[in-house]
Design a protein around this motif. Sequence first.
Motif, PDB file in Angstrom:
ATOM      1  N   GLY A  84      11.894 -11.170 -32.093  1.00 35.79           N
ATOM      2  CA  GLY A  84      11.041  -9.987 -32.166  1.00 35.79           C
ATOM      3  C   GLY A  84       9.602 -10.236 -31.750  1.00 35.79           C
ATOM      4  N   LYS A  85       9.029 -11.382 -32.162  1.00 36.23           N
ATOM      5  CA  LYS A  85       7.631 -11.663 -31.805  1.00 36.23           C
ATOM      6  C   LYS A  85       7.458 -11.803 -30.298  1.00 36.23           C
ATOM      7  CE  LYS A  85       7.737 -16.660 -32.318  1.00 36.23           C
ATOM      8  NZ  LYS A  85       7.104 -17.828 -32.923  1.00 36.23           N
ATOM      9  N   ASN A  86       8.483 -12.301 -29.604  1.00 38.37           N
ATOM     10  CA  ASN A  86       8.409 -12.421 -28.147  1.00 38.37           C
ATOM     11  C   ASN A  86       8.493 -11.050 -27.473  1.00 38.37           C
ATOM     12  OD1 ASN A  86       8.246 -15.210 -28.418  1.00 38.37           O
ATOM     13  ND2 ASN A  86      10.457 -15.442 -28.338  1.00 38.37           N
ATOM     14  N   ILE A  87       9.275 -10.143 -28.063  1.00 39.67           N
ATOM     15  CA  ILE A  87       9.354  -8.769 -27.537  1.00 39.67           C
ATOM     16  C   ILE A  87       8.002  -8.085 -27.686  1.00 39.67           C
ATOM     17  CG2 ILE A  87      10.427  -6.505 -27.822  1.00 39.67           C
ATOM     18  CD1 ILE A  87      12.947  -8.011 -28.831  1.00 39.67           C
ATOM     19  N   ILE A  88       7.364  -8.255 -28.848  1.00 43.56           N
ATOM     20  CA  ILE A  88       6.051  -7.659 -29.098  1.00 43.56           C
ATOM     21  C   ILE A  88       5.038  -8.180 -28.083  1.00 43.56           C
ATOM     22  CG2 ILE A  88       4.134  -7.553 -30.736  1.00 43.56           C
ATOM     23  CD1 ILE A  88       6.310  -7.689 -32.982  1.00 43.56           C
ATOM     24  N   ASN A  89       5.010  -9.497 -27.871  1.00 43.83           N
ATOM     25  CA  ASN A  89       4.084 -10.083 -26.898  1.00 43.83           C
ATOM     26  C   ASN A  89       4.362  -9.576 -25.485  1.00 43.83           C
ATOM     27  OD1 ASN A  89       2.824 -11.573 -28.889  1.00 43.83           O
ATOM     28  ND2 ASN A  89       4.078 -13.387 -28.545  1.00 43.83           N
ATOM     29  N   PHE A  90       5.640  -9.489 -25.127  1.00 48.49           N
ATOM     30  CA  PHE A  90       6.033  -9.007 -23.806  1.00 48.49           C
ATOM     31  C   PHE A  90       5.568  -7.562 -23.597  1.00 48.49           C
ATOM     32  CE2 PHE A  90       9.266  -6.933 -21.088  1.00 48.49           C
ATOM     33  CZ  PHE A  90       9.088  -7.669 -19.921  1.00 48.49           C
ATOM     34  N   VAL A 125      10.573  -6.130 -35.862  1.00 48.92           N
ATOM     35  CA  VAL A 125      10.350  -7.164 -36.863  1.00 48.92           C
ATOM     36  C   VAL A 125      10.205  -8.493 -36.137  1.00 48.92           C
ATOM     37  CG1 VAL A 125      11.302  -8.300 -38.909  1.00 48.92           C
ATOM     38  CG2 VAL A 125      11.738  -5.860 -38.511  1.00 48.92           C
ATOM     39  N   SER A 126       9.068  -9.158 -36.327  1.00 51.13           N
ATOM     40  CA  SER A 126       8.768 -10.351 -35.532  1.00 51.13           C
ATOM     41  C   SER A 126       9.719 -11.519 -35.789  1.00 51.13           C
ATOM     42  CB  SER A 126       7.326 -10.794 -35.756  1.00 51.13           C
ATOM     43  OG  SER A 126       7.129 -11.170 -37.094  1.00 51.13           O
ATOM     44  N   LYS A 127      10.299 -11.618 -36.975  1.00 47.85           N
ATOM     45  CA  LYS A 127      11.185 -12.750 -37.282  1.00 47.85           C
ATOM     46  C   LYS A 127      12.661 -12.470 -37.006  1.00 47.85           C
ATOM     47  CE  LYS A 127       8.162 -14.824 -40.665  1.00 47.85           C
ATOM     48  NZ  LYS A 127       8.049 -15.439 -41.974  1.00 47.85           N
ATOM     49  N   LYS A 128      12.989 -11.248 -36.602  1.00 45.37           N
ATOM     50  CA  LYS A 128      14.380 -10.867 -36.364  1.00 45.37           C
ATOM     51  C   LYS A 128      14.778 -11.186 -34.918  1.00 45.37           C
ATOM     52  CE  LYS A 128      17.477  -6.941 -36.378  1.00 45.37           C
ATOM     53  NZ  LYS A 128      17.608  -5.496 -36.400  1.00 45.37           N
ATOM     54  N   TRP A 129      16.058 -11.539 -34.737  1.00 44.75           N
ATOM     55  CA  TRP A 129      16.610 -11.755 -33.401  1.00 44.75           C
ATOM     56  C   TRP A 129      17.240 -10.447 -32.923  1.00 44.75           C
ATOM     57  CZ3 TRP A 129      16.030 -16.000 -30.421  1.00 44.75           C
ATOM     58  CH2 TRP A 129      15.564 -17.154 -31.049  1.00 44.75           C
ATOM     59  N   TYR A 130      16.982 -10.067 -31.680  1.00 46.88           N
ATOM     60  CA  TYR A 130      17.495  -8.830 -31.097  1.00 46.88           C
ATOM     61  C   TYR A 130      18.433  -9.149 -29.932  1.00 46.88           C
ATOM     62  CZ  TYR A 130      13.934  -6.309 -33.719  1.00 46.88           C
ATOM     63  OH  TYR A 130      13.171  -5.776 -34.740  1.00 46.88           O
ATOM     64  N   SER A 131      19.508  -8.380 -29.828  1.00 51.69           N
ATOM     65  CA  SER A 131      20.433  -8.497 -28.702  1.00 51.69           C
ATOM     66  C   SER A 131      20.082  -7.422 -27.673  1.00 51.69           C
ATOM     67  CB  SER A 131      21.870  -8.306 -29.183  1.00 51.69           C
ATOM     68  OG  SER A 131      22.056  -6.976 -29.621  1.00 51.69           O
ATOM     69  N   LEU A 132      20.730  -7.469 -26.528  1.00 51.57           N
ATOM     70  CA  LEU A 132      20.520  -6.417 -25.524  1.00 51.57           C
ATOM     71  C   LEU A 132      20.887  -5.053 -26.086  1.00 51.57           C
ATOM     72  CD1 LEU A 132      21.737  -7.738 -22.055  1.00 51.57           C
ATOM     73  CD2 LEU A 132      19.422  -7.255 -22.786  1.00 51.57           C
ATOM     74  N   SER A 133      21.959  -4.999 -26.860  1.00 50.34           N
ATOM     75  CA  SER A 133      22.384  -3.732 -27.454  1.00 50.34           C
ATOM     76  C   SER A 133      21.322  -3.180 -28.399  1.00 50.34           C
ATOM     77  CB  SER A 133      23.694  -3.911 -28.220  1.00 50.34           C
ATOM     78  OG  SER A 133      24.715  -4.309 -27.346  1.00 50.34           O
ATOM     79  N   ASP A 134      20.667  -4.065 -29.139  1.00 45.94           N
ATOM     80  CA  ASP A 134      19.581  -3.630 -30.030  1.00 45.94           C
ATOM     81  C   ASP A 134      18.422  -3.056 -29.230  1.00 45.94           C
ATOM     82  OD1 ASP A 134      20.949  -4.507 -32.318  1.00 45.94           O
ATOM     83  OD2 ASP A 134      20.044  -6.507 -32.199  1.00 45.94           O
ATOM     84  N   LEU A 135      18.076  -3.706 -28.124  1.00 43.07           N
ATOM     85  CA  LEU A 135      16.994  -3.217 -27.274  1.00 43.07           C
ATOM     86  C   LEU A 135      17.302  -1.819 -26.759  1.00 43.07           C
ATOM     87  CD1 LEU A 135      16.173  -6.374 -25.099  1.00 43.07           C
ATOM     88  CD2 LEU A 135      15.074  -5.633 -27.205  1.00 43.07           C
ATOM     89  N   VAL A 136      18.537  -1.611 -26.317  1.00 45.14           N
ATOM     90  CA  VAL A 136      18.953  -0.301 -25.797  1.00 45.14           C
ATOM     91  C   VAL A 136      18.962   0.727 -26.918  1.00 45.14           C
ATOM     92  CG1 VAL A 136      20.853   0.993 -24.760  1.00 45.14           C
ATOM     93  CG2 VAL A 136      20.311  -1.294 -23.926  1.00 45.14           C
TER      94      VAL A 136
END
Length: 80
Positions: free
Chosen positions: A63-69, A6-17
């Motif tokens: 989230g949008k930065n993760i998608i771009n990355f 979700v592009s507007k959501k904030w993710y933590s390292l735990s969420d990424l894992v």
Amino acid sequence: MSKRIVSKKWYSLSDLVEHNLFAWCNGDIRRYRNVVVADKKGKDYLKTMIIGSGKGTRYQIKGKNIINFLNKVERGAVRL
């Protein structure tokens, strides 16, 4: 990728894992942290918000930065 980012959501390292967003990290939180820190020291594509220091350090990524990355990684534009 197990879930849609979700592009507007904030993710933590735990969420990424938990969602295994970086498949090359093999679910190891230390590898995720190393990728995030290396990106922060380099081009800062993830635009990570780092809060605290030492064992109390928290990493928040939009989230949008993760998608771009991930798009840049797939194209081969990112080297860590």
